[in-house]
Design a protein around this motif. Structure first.
Motif, short mmCIF file in Angstrom:
data_model
loop_
_atom_site.label_atom_id
_atom_site.label_comp_id
_atom_site.label_asym_id
_atom_site.label_seq_id
_atom_site.Cartn_x
_atom_site.Cartn_y
_atom_site.Cartn_z
N SER A 1 -7.97 -4.19 7.79
CA SER A 1 -9.38 -3.87 7.19
C SER A 1 -9.87 -2.68 7.56
O SER A 1 -9.92 -2.23 8.86
CB SER A 1 -10.13 -4.95 6.97
N PRO A 2 -10.49 -1.82 6.79
CA PRO A 2 -11.14 -0.51 7.28
C PRO A 2 -12.37 -0.95 8.24
O PRO A 2 -12.36 -0.26 9.11
CB PRO A 2 -11.61 0.15 6.28
N ARG B 1 0.79 -1.24 0.02
CA ARG B 1 0.01 -0.03 -0.01
C ARG B 1 0.94 1.30 -0.07
O ARG B 1 1.92 1.60 0.55
CB ARG B 1 -0.77 -0.02 1.21
N ASP C 1 -1.96 6.61 -0.86
CA ASP C 1 -3.12 6.96 -1.74
C ASP C 1 -3.90 5.78 -1.30
O ASP C 1 -5.25 6.08 -1.71
CB ASP C 1 -2.97 7.19 -3.01
N GLU C 2 -3.69 4.72 -1.19
CA GLU C 2 -4.39 3.30 -1.06
C GLU C 2 -4.66 2.92 0.17
O GLU C 2 -5.25 1.84 0.43
CB GLU C 2 -3.56 2.32 -1.67
N ASP C 3 -4.41 3.78 1.30
CA ASP C 3 -4.40 3.26 2.71
C ASP C 3 -5.71 3.53 3.42
O ASP C 3 -5.86 4.47 4.15
CB ASP C 3 -3.21 3.90 3.49
N ARG C 4 -6.65 2.78 2.94
CA ARG C 4 -8.08 3.02 3.46
C ARG C 4 -8.12 2.81 4.81
O ARG C 4 -8.93 3.42 5.58
CB ARG C 4 -9.03 2.10 2.65
N SER C 5 -7.51 1.79 5.35
CA SER C 5 -7.48 1.58 6.96
C SER C 5 -7.03 2.78 7.74
O SER C 5 -7.39 3.08 8.75
CB SER C 5 -6.75 0.27 7.16
N ASP D 1 -6.67 5.76 6.67
CA ASP D 1 -7.48 6.96 6.48
C ASP D 1 -8.77 6.65 7.42
O ASP D 1 -9.08 7.85 7.68
CB ASP D 1 -8.08 6.97 5.04
N THR D 2 -9.33 5.46 7.61
CA THR D 2 -10.42 5.48 8.56
C THR D 2 -9.84 5.86 9.87
O THR D 2 -10.74 6.51 10.35
CB THR D 2 -10.77 3.92 8.62
#
Length: 182
Positions: free
Chosen positions: A143-144, A26, A29-33, A35-36
């Protein structure tokens, strides 16, 4: 889960939180977890002290955790990723390399929260929490959804000084009392 309401007679005390994403693939830009976690901690009134992505390498993870534990501008470190059962999942081992004390009940409570969402698949998570150098550490799945559940059901309450009967914030001054002269 039912929660005891916050004591509105106390003032909220923001904590300074570092977020570490453990991933071999990751980018920010792709780090959804990550970011959450950042959105939730900021929405709750806490401060993002630092944020990094690091490879799933035990020594590198432990080194970063140790560095943050010695930084007086960081109170809490939350990592996401590397808590599963595969050969590359070494976040839990890295965390335990750093802990002075493990918060065993964190993993248990996280499992209870997860069971409500994903059933018996919750047994595959090795979420953990601990303390070192007066800093709290929490290792969450990557996981987010797991990050959301851990924050919304556990951390938002325990990192709120107004939460009673007890919370992590009120014992900050005593986390490293064993290192002080008597």
């Amino acid at each position: 889960m039912s929660h005891i309401p916050a004591d509105n007679k106390r003032d909220f005390i923001p904590t300074r939180i570092a977020v570490l994403t453990v991933s071999d693939s990751r980018s920010m830009d792709e780090d959804r977890s990550g970011d959450t976690l950042v959105k939730r901690l900021e929405d709750a009134g806490h401060l993002l002290a630092d944020r990094k992505i690091i490879r799933d390498e035990r020594g590198e993870i432990a080194d970063q955790l140790r560095a943050w534990s010695l930084d007086p501008e960081i109170d809490v470190v939350i990592s996401t990723g590397g808590t599963g059962l595969t050969g590359r999942d070494v976040s839990v081992e890295a965390h335990r390399d750093v802990y002075e004390k493990e918060i065993e009940a964190f993993g248990t409570v996280f499992t209870i929260v997860s069971m409500k969402k994903i059933g018996t698949s919750a047994v595959q998570s090795r979420a953990t929490g601990g303390v070192a150098n007066g800093t709290y550490f929490f290792a969450l799945p990557g996981s987010p959804g797991a990050c959301k559940d851990a924050w919304d059901e556990i951390l938002v309450h325990q990192l709120d000084y107004r939460h009673h009967p007890c919370n992590f914030v009120e014992i900050f001054p005593r986390l490293d009392e064993h290192k002080r002269r008597k």
